[in-house]
Scaffold this motif. Sequence first.
Motif, PDB file in Angstrom:
ATOM      1  N   CYS A   1       0.827  -1.216   0.000  1.00 59.30           N
ATOM      2  CA  CYS A   1       0.000   0.000   0.000  1.00 59.30           C
ATOM      3  C   CYS A   1       0.854   1.256   0.000  1.00 59.30           C
TER       4      CYS A   1
ATOM      5  N   LEU B   1      -3.940   3.287   5.318  1.00 64.10           N
ATOM      6  CA  LEU B   1      -4.386   1.984   4.838  1.00 64.10           C
ATOM      7  C   LEU B   1      -3.381   0.901   5.230  1.00 64.10           C
ATOM      8  N   LYS B   2      -2.115   1.202   5.080  1.00 67.98           N
ATOM      9  CA  LYS B   2      -1.052   0.250   5.436  1.00 67.98           C
ATOM     10  C   LYS B   2      -1.119  -0.129   6.918  1.00 67.98           C
TER      11      LYS B   2
ATOM     12  N   ASP C   1      -0.756   4.332   0.709  1.00 72.80           N
ATOM     13  CA  ASP C   1      -1.400   5.152   1.725  1.00 72.80           C
ATOM     14  C   ASP C   1      -1.011   4.648   3.118  1.00 72.80           C
TER      15      ASP C   1
ATOM     16  N   MET D   1      -6.803   8.980  -2.427  1.00 75.39           N
ATOM     17  CA  MET D   1      -5.878   7.838  -2.425  1.00 75.39           C
ATOM     18  C   MET D   1      -5.388   7.542  -3.840  1.00 75.39           C
TER      19      MET D   1
ATOM     20  N   ASP E   1      -4.391   1.798  -4.564  1.00 72.70           N
ATOM     21  CA  ASP E   1      -4.896   1.521  -3.221  1.00 72.70           C
ATOM     22  C   ASP E   1      -6.419   1.441  -3.213  1.00 72.70           C
TER      23      ASP E   1
END
Length: 78
Positions: free
Chosen positions: A26, A31-32, A28, A46, A50
């Motif tokens: 990822c 998000l990660k 972002d 984003m 992603d």
Amino acid sequence: MTLRRGRGVQESSASREVLQTEAEGCLDGALKDLLPFGFAVHHAGMARTDRALVEDLFADGHVQARRPRCLLIGLVLG
């Protein structure tokens, strides 16, 4: 996917392994950080890769909508 209230994906879940693997790629940061726990974010700011990943994981049942009223119609309809 097996969820426990307030705890995300259970440690032994197959989805957990998928989410941990996908989180590594990822772009972002949020998000990660969230993905390995079964939570995801999806918004226009984003990277397209992603967003596509979240859409695919949602479609495959690896992440779920906890409160459908918060979902964008585009994510639900594809």
